[in-house]
Enzyme design. Structure first.
Site, PDB file in Angstrom:
ATOM      1  N   CYS A 186     -41.886  23.360   4.431  1.00 51.26           N
ATOM      2  CA  CYS A 186     -42.834  24.112   3.831  1.00 51.26           C
ATOM      3  C   CYS A 186     -44.362  24.232   4.408  1.00 51.26           C
ATOM      4  O   CYS A 186     -44.949  25.478   4.323  1.00 51.26           O
ATOM      5  CB  CYS A 186     -43.112  23.159   2.384  1.00 51.26           C
ATOM      6  SG  CYS A 186     -41.747  22.945   1.425  1.00 51.26           S
ATOM      7  N   CYS A 234     -43.244  18.243   2.590  1.00 48.10           N
ATOM      8  CA  CYS A 234     -42.311  19.037   3.056  1.00 48.10           C
ATOM      9  C   CYS A 234     -42.740  19.563   4.441  1.00 48.10           C
ATOM     10  O   CYS A 234     -43.484  20.470   4.353  1.00 48.10           O
ATOM     11  CB  CYS A 234     -41.889  19.863   2.101  1.00 48.10           C
ATOM     12  SG  CYS A 234     -40.772  21.512   2.807  1.00 48.10           S
TER      13      CYS A 234
END
Length: 99
Positions: free
Chosen positions: A27, A24
């Site tokens: 993230c 991600c």
């Protein structure tokens, strides 16, 4: 992990759980921000990172549909939850409000 997770989120000290995934992009942007938050909140709150791919049952239990998702716990109660990347000040303010 499961027993340890429950012990941590049920503590008197606020615990910010970051549900993330290695693949991600947002993230990865959030990770250094949370490291700064952890330094600033040392001794006052904990930051716990949970990989949703390795902890699917936990992610499902808290209905994490997208990553990153942050959930702030204190005494087992969810005080705040958000998805996406926030700046350090916004996260620190939320933790301070929980104390």
């Amino acid at each position: 992990m499961k027993g340890n997770f429950n012990t941590l989120v049920n503590s008197e000290q606020p615990v910010l759980v970051d549900f993330y995934a290695d693949w991600c992009g947002p993230c990865k942007m959030l990770a250094p921000i949370l490291q700064d938050v952890a330094k600033e909140m040392a001794g006052k709150a904990r930051i716990l990172k949970i990989d949703v791919d390795k902890n699917q049952e936990l992610a499902s239990r808290f209905q994490v549909r997208g990553v990153p998702t942050m959930i702030l716990f204190r005494r087992g109660e969810i005080l705040w939850r958000t998805s996406g990347v926030l700046d350090k000040k916004a996260i620190v303010d939320k933790i301070n409000n929980a104390m």
